[in-house]
Scaffold this active site. Structure first.
Site, PDB file in Angstrom:
ATOM      1  CG  PHE A   1      -2.581  -0.612  11.906  1.00  0.00           C
ATOM      2  CD1 PHE A   1      -2.903   0.214  13.123  1.00  0.00           C
ATOM      3  CD2 PHE A   1      -2.181  -1.868  12.387  1.00  0.00           C
ATOM      4  CE1 PHE A   1      -2.629   0.129  14.309  1.00  0.00           C
ATOM      5  CE2 PHE A   1      -1.494  -2.046  13.695  1.00  0.00           C
ATOM      6  CZ  PHE A   1      -1.791  -0.807  14.741  1.00  0.00           C
TER       7      PHE A   1
ATOM      8  CE1 TYR B   1       4.174 -11.731  -4.669  1.00  0.00           C
ATOM      9  CE2 TYR B   1       2.778 -13.772  -5.167  1.00  0.00           C
ATOM     10  CZ  TYR B   1       2.922 -12.235  -4.820  1.00  0.00           C
ATOM     11  OH  TYR B   1       1.836 -11.760  -4.121  1.00  0.00           O
TER      12      TYR B   1
ATOM     13  N   GLY C   1      -8.339  -3.159   4.737  1.00  0.00           N
ATOM     14  CA  GLY C   1      -7.121  -2.805   3.873  1.00  0.00           C
ATOM     15  C   GLY C   1      -7.363  -1.718   2.723  1.00  0.00           C
ATOM     16  CB  SER C   2      -9.878   0.666   2.638  1.00  0.00           C
ATOM     17  OG  SER C   2     -10.040   1.316   3.755  1.00  0.00           O
TER      18      SER C   2
ATOM     19  CE  LYS D   1      -0.703 -12.824  -2.103  1.00  0.00           C
ATOM     20  NZ  LYS D   1      -1.703 -11.833  -1.505  1.00  0.00           N
TER      21      LYS D   1
ATOM     22  CB  THR E   1       1.957  -1.613  -4.208  1.00  0.00           C
ATOM     23  OG1 THR E   1       2.317  -2.880  -4.041  1.00  0.00           O
ATOM     24  CG2 THR E   1       0.678  -1.492  -5.140  1.00  0.00           C
TER      25      THR E   1
END
Length: 400
Positions: free
Chosen positions: A74, A235, A48-49, A244, A275
């Site tokens: 991806f 969350y 996941g870079s 999580k 993000t």
């Protein structure tokens, strides 16, 4: 082509290759300015870079520690008629700058949840690197294709138990609204854990371990966010929080295995940042606009790059060689500055008084919007947006 921003919902449907490259260079320069990490990792796999914390991790490893890096993501390349995804251009820029500095950089573009991605990574590691000493797991995907059955599982950004109603901001219209989110069903909670939990992290580490490509002392880290009661209903206490928490379970199991050869596994809890992932979560944009303003005023503000540089230098790879400070669940806490009482109290007090009229004055909402567009390569200083650019950018990447 000349590319301008076009937004729909919480995504920008266009991207700017030159702007994305400038963003990556800015993060590289931030990292280089910090100076080298003396005992940092040397051969690193980042799953996941291509954006956010994953991209920053790859930059910290390469330009902070001189590491060879292999990135998995991806993304879509650009065509003659249409720009590619921001992550494609980010990865192309990373590859270009890494190679210019004489650093090993290779990438794999495909579904990281698949067996094939794991095998491709193992083959490349065996051929080029031998073994790796760090694995960063930073996937943020709303959907996971199960590798054995091919079934598509979707995650949900929903509360648990009761409908969640809160003041939020409509980022398309710049209006303060009241938003309500229906609670997740049991199935939706399970599915969110399947997509966003720790299972795939464990599968990656198992595949790498079985293949003999993990060096003794290998560290692995996966990223999480906890927040406070301001965001907990949607969350940490919501479906995403359950996923999580499953990451915590996986970290414990992985740590037990890796510690036998001097390695470790930790969840790193990071601060809220702008993000693509966080912009999709109800109330997060408003919370981020509030907390950023206060943290900037206090001189505590950090973006993805600053957070990850701090994690490398002050937690995982300390100069004194000491074990990192962890919380009672063995997590690395980089959200410590955001969670300071005076910062959170400020947000609690401010939340009820924010209106459409005073939004830009009381919060960093304008900066939030700017940073959001910057994710896609727009509004970056020094970039000529009237210039003709080529959306087709190629680099050293294996596609499948």
């Amino acid at each position: 082509m000349i590319i301008k921003p076009k937004t729909r919902g919480f995504i920008c449907t266009t991207t700017h290759p030159v702007g994305c490259e400038a963003n990556v260079l800015e993060q590289i320069n931030t990292t280089k300015a910090k100076g080298p990490i003396t005992n940092g990792p040397k051969k690193v796999l980042v799953i996941g870079s291509s954006s956010g914390y994953g991209l920053s991790s790859r930059i910290a490893a390469a330009f902070g520690s001189g590491a060879a890096t292999l990135g998995v993501f991806f993304e879509k390349p650009g065509t003659e008629k249409k720009p590619g995804t921001a992550g494609w251009y980010n990865s192309a820029a990373f590859d270009k700058f890494a190679k210019a500095d004489g650093l090993y950089s290779k990438s794999i573009n495909g579904d990281a949840f698949s067996h094939e991605a794991k095998q491709k990574a193992i083959d490349l590691i065996k051929a080029d690197l031998g073994q790796i000493d760090m694995v960063v797991y930073s996937l943020a995907s709303p959907v996971r294709k199960l590798p054995d059955s091919g079934e598509l599982i979707r995650s949900s950004l929903k509360p648990i138990g009761e409908t969640y109603t809160a003041t939020a901001v409509d980022t398309n219209k710049d209006l303060i609204i009241e938003t309500s989110v229906e609670p997740a069903s049991e199935q939706e909670i399970q599915d969110t854990v399947t997509v966003m939990g720790g299972e795939d992290w464990e599968l990656w580490l198992a595949a790498l371990s079985d293949a003999g490509v993990l060096a003794d002392g290998c560290k692995t880290v996966a990223y999480s966010y906890i927040g406070t009661e301001l965001t907990w209903p949607i969350y940490w206490h919501g479906a995403l929080g359950k996923a999580k928490m499953d990451l915590d379970r996986a970290a414990k199991a992985l740590d037990e295995k890796l510690s036998t050869t001097g390695g470790s596994a930790n969840v790193a809890v990071l601060k809220s940042v702008v993000t693509q992932a966080s912009s999709a979560i109800p109330v997060m944009p408003l919370y981020i606009a509030m907390v950023f303003k206060k943290m900037r005023e206090e001189g505590l503000h950090e973006g993805c790059m600053e957070q990850i540089n701090r994690m490398f230098a002050e937690r995982l790879y300390r100069e004194d060689g000491q074990a990192p400070q962890v919380d009672d669940a063995n997590r690395l806490r980089l959200d410590d500055w955001e969670l300071r009482e005076e910062i959170q109290q400020h947000c609690r007090d401010l939340w009820p008084s924010v209106t459409t009229e005073n939004l830009s004055e009381l919060t960093d909402y304008r900066e939030y919007k700017d940073e959001f567009l910057k994710l896609f390569g727009f509004g970056v200083e020094g970039v000529d947006y009237d210039a003709d650019v080529n959306p087709e950018v190629n680099f050293d990447v294996e596609q499948f």
